[in-house]
Design an enzyme around this catalytic site. Structure first.
Site, PDB file in Angstrom:
ATOM      1  N   ASN A  74      43.788  -9.045   3.869  1.00  0.00           N
ATOM      2  CA  ASN A  74      42.617  -8.634   3.829  1.00  0.00           C
ATOM      3  C   ASN A  74      42.397  -7.175   3.019  1.00  0.00           C
ATOM      4  O   ASN A  74      42.325  -6.406   4.009  1.00  0.00           O
ATOM      5  CB  ASN A  74      41.823  -8.826   4.985  1.00  0.00           C
ATOM      6  CG  ASN A  74      40.217  -8.575   4.892  1.00  0.00           C
ATOM      7  OD1 ASN A  74      39.684  -8.009   3.985  1.00  0.00           O
ATOM      8  ND2 ASN A  74      39.570  -8.669   6.034  1.00  0.00           N
ATOM      9  N   ARG A  83      42.015 -13.021   1.763  1.00  0.00           N
ATOM     10  CA  ARG A  83      40.385 -12.821   1.866  1.00  0.00           C
ATOM     11  C   ARG A  83      39.887 -12.225   0.723  1.00  0.00           C
ATOM     12  O   ARG A  83      40.185 -11.022   0.332  1.00  0.00           O
ATOM     13  CB  ARG A  83      40.004 -12.222   3.196  1.00  0.00           C
ATOM     14  CG  ARG A  83      38.634 -12.275   3.378  1.00  0.00           C
ATOM     15  CD  ARG A  83      38.155 -11.112   4.293  1.00  0.00           C
ATOM     16  NE  ARG A  83      36.733 -10.892   4.155  1.00  0.00           N
ATOM     17  CZ  ARG A  83      35.922  -9.888   4.399  1.00  0.00           C
ATOM     18  NH1 ARG A  83      36.716  -8.830   4.687  1.00  0.00           N
ATOM     19  NH2 ARG A  83      34.835  -9.916   4.507  1.00  0.00           N
ATOM     20  N   HIS A  99      30.510 -14.227   5.585  1.00  0.00           N
ATOM     21  CA  HIS A  99      31.119 -14.582   6.753  1.00  0.00           C
ATOM     22  C   HIS A  99      31.722 -16.193   6.978  1.00  0.00           C
ATOM     23  O   HIS A  99      31.773 -16.856   7.763  1.00  0.00           O
ATOM     24  CB  HIS A  99      30.385 -14.406   8.208  1.00  0.00           C
ATOM     25  CG  HIS A  99      30.270 -12.833   8.416  1.00  0.00           C
ATOM     26  ND1 HIS A  99      29.068 -12.127   8.754  1.00  0.00           N
ATOM     27  CD2 HIS A  99      31.108 -11.867   8.426  1.00  0.00           C
ATOM     28  CE1 HIS A  99      29.301 -11.068   8.899  1.00  0.00           C
ATOM     29  NE2 HIS A  99      30.516 -10.700   8.640  1.00  0.00           N
ATOM     30  N   HIS A 106      27.292 -14.664  14.333  1.00  0.00           N
ATOM     31  CA  HIS A 106      28.441 -13.969  14.039  1.00  0.00           C
ATOM     32  C   HIS A 106      28.005 -12.599  14.243  1.00  0.00           C
ATOM     33  O   HIS A 106      27.455 -11.936  13.107  1.00  0.00           O
ATOM     34  CB  HIS A 106      29.229 -14.180  12.666  1.00  0.00           C
ATOM     35  CG  HIS A 106      30.308 -13.305  12.523  1.00  0.00           C
ATOM     36  ND1 HIS A 106      31.735 -14.118  12.347  1.00  0.00           N
ATOM     37  CD2 HIS A 106      30.548 -12.257  12.236  1.00  0.00           C
ATOM     38  CE1 HIS A 106      32.709 -13.223  12.244  1.00  0.00           C
ATOM     39  NE2 HIS A 106      31.736 -12.040  11.884  1.00  0.00           N
ATOM     40  N   LEU A 107      28.221 -12.094  15.473  1.00  0.00           N
ATOM     41  CA  LEU A 107      27.817 -10.666  15.722  1.00  0.00           C
ATOM     42  C   LEU A 107      28.935  -9.714  15.991  1.00  0.00           C
ATOM     43  O   LEU A 107      29.964  -9.834  16.810  1.00  0.00           O
ATOM     44  CB  LEU A 107      26.907 -10.677  16.872  1.00  0.00           C
ATOM     45  CG  LEU A 107      25.925 -11.703  17.113  1.00  0.00           C
ATOM     46  CD1 LEU A 107      25.382 -11.606  18.598  1.00  0.00           C
ATOM     47  CD2 LEU A 107      24.814 -11.486  15.881  1.00  0.00           C
ATOM     48  N   GLY A 108      29.040  -8.669  14.883  1.00  0.00           N
ATOM     49  CA  GLY A 108      30.051  -7.567  14.912  1.00  0.00           C
ATOM     50  C   GLY A 108      29.584  -6.419  14.142  1.00  0.00           C
ATOM     51  O   GLY A 108      28.222  -6.356  14.167  1.00  0.00           O
ATOM     52  N   ARG A 148      24.389  -0.835   8.950  1.00  0.00           N
ATOM     53  CA  ARG A 148      23.473  -1.825   8.049  1.00  0.00           C
ATOM     54  C   ARG A 148      22.116  -1.777   8.614  1.00  0.00           C
ATOM     55  O   ARG A 148      22.035  -2.129   9.620  1.00  0.00           O
ATOM     56  CB  ARG A 148      24.079  -2.846   7.441  1.00  0.00           C
ATOM     57  CG  ARG A 148      25.277  -2.693   6.600  1.00  0.00           C
ATOM     58  CD  ARG A 148      25.617  -3.904   6.025  1.00  0.00           C
ATOM     59  NE  ARG A 148      27.189  -3.915   5.396  1.00  0.00           N
ATOM     60  CZ  ARG A 148      28.230  -4.926   5.434  1.00  0.00           C
ATOM     61  NH1 ARG A 148      27.913  -5.599   6.452  1.00  0.00           N
ATOM     62  NH2 ARG A 148      29.192  -4.525   5.123  1.00  0.00           N
ATOM     63  N   ASP A 175      28.961   1.417  17.490  1.00  0.00           N
ATOM     64  CA  ASP A 175      30.095   0.470  18.483  1.00  0.00           C
ATOM     65  C   ASP A 175      29.133   0.171  19.743  1.00  0.00           C
ATOM     66  O   ASP A 175      28.630   0.989  20.404  1.00  0.00           O
ATOM     67  CB  ASP A 175      31.069   1.371  19.008  1.00  0.00           C
ATOM     68  CG  ASP A 175      32.080   0.474  19.536  1.00  0.00           C
ATOM     69  OD1 ASP A 175      31.685  -0.280  20.508  1.00  0.00           O
ATOM     70  OD2 ASP A 175      33.504   0.657  19.254  1.00  0.00           O
ATOM     71  N   CYS A 176      28.807  -1.107  19.740  1.00  0.00           N
ATOM     72  CA  CYS A 176      28.198  -1.891  20.800  1.00  0.00           C
ATOM     73  C   CYS A 176      28.767  -1.444  22.378  1.00  0.00           C
ATOM     74  O   CYS A 176      28.029  -1.227  23.227  1.00  0.00           O
ATOM     75  CB  CYS A 176      28.216  -3.432  20.560  1.00  0.00           C
ATOM     76  SG  CYS A 176      27.037  -4.103  21.819  1.00  0.00           S
ATOM     77  N   GLY A 179      32.983 -10.005  17.442  1.00  0.00           N
ATOM     78  CA  GLY A 179      33.260  -9.076  18.502  1.00  0.00           C
ATOM     79  C   GLY A 179      32.301  -8.818  19.330  1.00  0.00           C
ATOM     80  O   GLY A 179      32.497  -8.898  20.609  1.00  0.00           O
ATOM     81  N   GLU A 196      31.039 -12.353  21.105  1.00  0.00           N
ATOM     82  CA  GLU A 196      32.149 -12.885  22.193  1.00  0.00           C
ATOM     83  C   GLU A 196      32.387 -11.839  23.325  1.00  0.00           C
ATOM     84  O   GLU A 196      32.656 -12.565  24.468  1.00  0.00           O
ATOM     85  CB  GLU A 196      33.606 -12.922  21.523  1.00  0.00           C
ATOM     86  CG  GLU A 196      33.580 -13.834  20.547  1.00  0.00           C
ATOM     87  CD  GLU A 196      34.988 -13.714  19.442  1.00  0.00           C
ATOM     88  OE1 GLU A 196      35.999 -13.162  19.974  1.00  0.00           O
ATOM     89  OE2 GLU A 196      35.035 -14.340  18.260  1.00  0.00           O
ATOM     90  N   ASN A 197      32.043 -10.881  23.208  1.00  0.00           N
ATOM     91  CA  ASN A 197      32.152  -9.744  24.357  1.00  0.00           C
ATOM     92  C   ASN A 197      30.806  -9.112  24.944  1.00  0.00           C
ATOM     93  O   ASN A 197      31.120  -8.645  26.293  1.00  0.00           O
ATOM     94  CB  ASN A 197      33.213  -8.885  23.789  1.00  0.00           C
ATOM     95  CG  ASN A 197      34.485  -9.303  23.300  1.00  0.00           C
ATOM     96  OD1 ASN A 197      35.263  -9.772  24.263  1.00  0.00           O
ATOM     97  ND2 ASN A 197      34.983  -9.115  22.079  1.00  0.00           N
ATOM     98  N   GLU A 220      39.367 -16.077  11.655  1.00  0.00           N
ATOM     99  CA  GLU A 220      39.476 -16.169  10.474  1.00  0.00           C
ATOM    100  C   GLU A 220      40.828 -16.155   9.651  1.00  0.00           C
ATOM    101  O   GLU A 220      41.355 -16.826   8.784  1.00  0.00           O
ATOM    102  CB  GLU A 220      38.617 -15.114   9.598  1.00  0.00           C
ATOM    103  CG  GLU A 220      37.161 -14.994   9.917  1.00  0.00           C
ATOM    104  CD  GLU A 220      36.346 -13.932   9.454  1.00  0.00           C
ATOM    105  OE1 GLU A 220      35.489 -13.746   8.426  1.00  0.00           O
ATOM    106  OE2 GLU A 220      36.326 -12.671  10.248  1.00  0.00           O
TER     107      GLU A 220
END
Length: 397
Positions: free
Chosen positions: A9, A88, A177, A204-206, A237, A279-280, A327, A330-331, A382
């Site tokens: 990638n 990719r 994605h 799809h959350l990251g 973004r 960063d969440c 990311g 999922e978390n 992926e």
């Protein structure tokens, strides 16, 4: 280990790689080259739970791939097991609706899509060029982020602008994605075979974030557009905004068009709202210490995700499954909870105990037992999808 695939990638300032075997189920080695184009370029390689750090000089994509190859030369048993290389590629335009073995025509077509992805496609092409020179006997495959969304109808992918802009310049929604969404659709199909004939929503959350509606295993709508800037609020973004804001920001802050787009791509989103981090995890920690801007950023992120999910859902006959991945998806228990809280009018609910106790790295059903619509956490993969596509194309050809 006779089916090892090198997955590459190649990004604008970084290059991630992994070698997978066992039809993509086993990660043998993985790593990342960061700081490419800057003085601090470095290559990190993880193997057998140990990390090696290599300084890159010059700090570029070629040096990174040479460093990977030199490591492989020292691990001949791994290099000899390689049967192909999967790349990719962010943007395949309207040319590619599936993965393809790379030849000169494919390379030229990826180059023709450079206007649509000026930061990413040139880096991909550099990665392909160097990989072909280092591994000349291995077939190489391109796997496109945009390919899965080529099933969208004109009603969904065209913008409300003069149609000649689509005819002359290919201006349309492409979505991204796609490799992740294809993996999630297939994985959910393994868990719940009937889902392959039902309506599925995926978030799809990251740091980059989007949603996708899938009917009968095919994409019907997605939130990202011509570029990855559209749709959800993301790490840095802005997501969807009033288009007039571009001119407004440019005039008020005396910025060029390029500088204004830089604000929207790199200084907005969670970072811009919180004025703290993209960063969440950092924001959730700050929220727990009563940082109001951190909570505002997270709550806006969740609210926009819910809105985009229901917008995409208008292309489905039924909503049978909602999947969180990526990311954050999922978390983050908090984000999943808040997104579903915003969807209460659609009778989408989660079991809070299941949500809080879901095991990291595993697929989990977190919806209420009495609810027909099932809510899932499914980790995306992926790299496995790229490895499988590469292996399947090599075998077929």
């Amino acid at each position: 280990m006779n089916d090892a695939i090198l997955v590459i990638n190649s990004g604008s300032s970084s290059l991630k790689f992994a070698i997978l075997s066992g039809r993509g189920n086993t990660v043998i080695v993985e790593g990342i080259a960061e700081g490419l184009g800057f003085d601090n370029g470095r290559l990190s390689i993880k193997f057998n739970d140990k990390k090696a750090l290599i300084k890159l000089s010059p700090s570029d994509h070629k040096s990174a791939l040479i460093g990977i190859n030199e490591w492989l030369e020292q691990h001949a048993e791994i290099k000899s097991a390689l049967v192909g290389v999967g790349h990719r590629v962010v943007h395949g335009g309207e040319f590619f609706s599936s993965s393809v073995i790379i030849d000169n025509t494919v390379i030229q077509t990826i180059h023709e899509c450079t206007d649509l992805a000026p930061l990413h496609n040139p880096a991909h092409l550099k990665g392909i060029e160097v990989a072909q020179s280092l591994f000349p006997l291995l077939p190489q495959v391109a796997v496109f982020d945009t390919a899965f969304h080529q099933t969208l109808t004109e009603t969904q992918y065209l913008y409300g602008i003069p149609l000649r802009l689509y005819r002359d310049h290919h201006v349309r929604k492409y979505g991204f994605h796609g490799t992740s969404y294809r993996y999630i659709s297939q994985k959910l199909g393994e868990i719940k075979p009937e889902s392959l004939h039902q309506g599925v929503l995926v978030a799809h959350l990251g740091n980059g974030a989007s949603v996708c509606a899938i009917a009968n295993g095919k994409a019907t709508d997605t939130s990202m557009g011509l570029t990855p800037l559209d749709g959800l609020i993301m790490g840095t973004r802005s997501g969807s905004i009033d288009p007039s804001l571009i001119a407004f920001i440019s005039e008020k802050d005396q910025l060029s068009m390029s500088e204004t787009m830089d604000v929207l791509n790199k200084k907005s989103g969670l970072l811009g709202i919180s004025e703290l981090s993209n960063d969440c995890r950092t924001l959730e920690e700050a929220m727990n210490t009563k940082n109001n801007k951190a909570q505002l950023a997270l709550d806006m992120f969740a609210s926009r995700t819910a809105k985009q999910l229901m917008s995409a859902a208008t292309t489905l006959d039924t909503i049978d499954h909602l999947v969180f991945t990526g990311g954050i998806g999922e978390n983050s228990q908090y984000i999943r909870h808040k997104v579903c809280e915003h969807l209460r009018a659609f009778n989408i609910k989660i079991d809070q105990t299941k949500n809080d106790s879901a095991s990291k790295g595993d697929a989990a059903l977190i919806s209420d037992d009495n609810q027909a619509l099932q809510v899932w956490i499914i980790p995306t993969n992926e790299e496995k999808m790229i490895a499988l596509d590469t292996l399947n194309l090599i075998t077929k050809n």
